[in-house]
Design an enzyme around this catalytic site. Structure first.
Site, mmCIF file in Angstrom:
data_model
loop_
_atom_site.group_PDB
_atom_site.id
_atom_site.type_symbol
_atom_site.label_atom_id
_atom_site.label_comp_id
_atom_site.label_asym_id
_atom_site.label_seq_id
_atom_site.Cartn_x
_atom_site.Cartn_y
_atom_site.Cartn_z
ATOM 1 N N HIS A 3 19.370 18.457 3.527
ATOM 2 C CA HIS A 3 19.629 19.360 4.644
ATOM 3 C C HIS A 3 21.107 19.639 4.873
ATOM 4 O O HIS A 3 21.447 20.484 5.716
ATOM 5 C CB HIS A 3 18.986 18.818 5.920
ATOM 6 C CG HIS A 3 18.379 19.895 6.764
ATOM 7 N ND1 HIS A 3 17.387 19.667 7.692
ATOM 8 C CD2 HIS A 3 18.629 21.222 6.840
ATOM 9 C CE1 HIS A 3 17.053 20.791 8.279
ATOM 10 N NE2 HIS A 3 17.799 21.756 7.785
ATOM 11 N N ASP B 241 19.384 15.710 13.223
ATOM 12 C CA ASP B 241 20.532 16.057 12.384
ATOM 13 C C ASP B 241 21.746 16.395 13.242
ATOM 14 O O ASP B 241 22.521 17.299 12.927
ATOM 15 C CB ASP B 241 20.195 17.227 11.449
ATOM 16 C CG ASP B 241 19.112 16.861 10.445
ATOM 17 O OD1 ASP B 241 18.797 15.668 10.323
ATOM 18 O OD2 ASP B 241 18.581 17.778 9.783
ATOM 19 N N GLU C 215 14.656 19.386 1.570
ATOM 20 C CA GLU C 215 14.190 17.999 1.520
ATOM 21 C C GLU C 215 12.875 17.799 0.751
ATOM 22 O O GLU C 215 12.154 16.835 0.980
ATOM 23 C CB GLU C 215 14.075 17.394 2.925
ATOM 24 C CG GLU C 215 15.393 17.348 3.695
ATOM 25 C CD GLU C 215 16.363 16.258 3.225
ATOM 26 O OE1 GLU C 215 15.973 15.443 2.377
ATOM 27 O OE2 GLU C 215 17.513 16.240 3.737
#
Length: 297
Positions: free
Chosen positions: A97, A124, A269
């Site tokens: 990512h 994230d 991912e």
């Protein structure tokens, strides 16, 4: 619609190998053929060049492979910028990512600060000060909105690459303690898996689309395959139980397509080392098709 497919074969941002093979797995699952069957014009621009971790040195354990990720982001941003200037829709295949930093840089160069819908089990949203792993794929959204290491947030000479008020997290269910506090104090809109349980995916996506479309310039969707439940996908690097169902994920993408506001899409991912018969990549292709307009009837 004219599509440009861009592969980013990297696992620099992650804590385990394998996502660098994600673009190949998705292509092998029939991406181009399925998009062309929908009447879309597809040009595969191949992969940007990315080194491998074995050839690099970690100089700061708090932001692992920082220089390599910035270099990768710059290369990707150039490809995204060119695609948009050519009037083509960028479809980016990850890779971990961390690639989203480059994607958003390229978009911002052409479109300005657009909205972003971040579909992910994780936030994230860690920074240099809060990360426990040093993995940049866990810092990518925070970097995009201008939080974190100076060199990372200023990559591509654009900061922020998106505004917090136009950023939406969907499907979140695994947050670090300090990361959670950062998100609560930010202007990012967060729809956890609990919100989806209570409101339903349709209502969550209606709200998410309205928030991300505030700029009037459209929005980007960054879709991490680990947002799906582990009963649906196995080929992801950081699986978390209790995620989206197969149909919830498709409905989310179908609603995004109907909004007519999508200007770029990345799917990240996919880790074929951990997959079974390439099923995760096959689902990634299905979801991309739904986001780009495929319907049941």
């Amino acid at each position: 619609m004219k599509i440009t497919v861009i592969g980013v074969p990297t696992d620099f941002g992650a804590n385990r190998r394998g996502t660098d093979m994600g673009p190949s797995a998705i292509r092998y699952a029939g991406l181009k053929d399925k998009l062309e069957a929908m009447g879309l014009e597809v040009f595969d621009a191949g992969n940007i060049h990315v080194a491998i971790p074995e050839t690099a040195i970690i100089t700061d354990s708090r932001v692992k492979y920082l220089d390599e990720i910035i270099d990768m982001s710059d290369r990707l941003a150039d490809k995204i910028e060119q695609s948009l200037k050519d009037g083509r829709f960028p479809l980016v295949l990850g890779g971990d990512h961390s690639i989203s930093i480059g994607t958003m840089t390229g978009i911002a160069r052409v479109k300005g600060q657009v909205g972003i819908i971040w579909v992910d089990a994780h936030g994230d949203f860690n920074t240099l000060e809060t990360t426990s792993s040093g993995n940049i794929h866990g810092m990518s959204l925070s970097a995009i909105v201008g939080r974190g290491h100076y060199n990372l947030i200023n990559s591509g000479h654009i900061c922020p690459k998106a505004y917090e008020k136009q950023a939406v997290l969907v499907g979140t269910r695994a947050l670090d303690d300090e990361e959670r506090l950062l998100l609560k104090r930010s202007d990012v809109s967060v729809f956890t898996i609990q919100d989806i349980d209570e409101l339903g995916i349709a209502e969550v996506m209606r709200q998410a689309i309205n928030i991300a479309a505030r700029s009037g310039r459209g929005f980007h969707v960054s879709f991490d395959m680990d947002v799906l439940d582990t009963s649906v996908v196995s080929g992801v690097g950081t699986p978390v139980c209790g995620g989206l169902s197969y149909r919830e994920a498709h409905l989310a993408m179908e609603m995004i397509a109907r909004s007519k506001q999508l200007i770029a899409l990345e799917i990240v991912e996919v880790n074929p080392i951990l997959d079974q018969s390439n099923k995760t990549a096959q689902l990634a292709v299905e979801l991309a098709c739904s986001a780009l307009g495929k319907t049941i009837f």
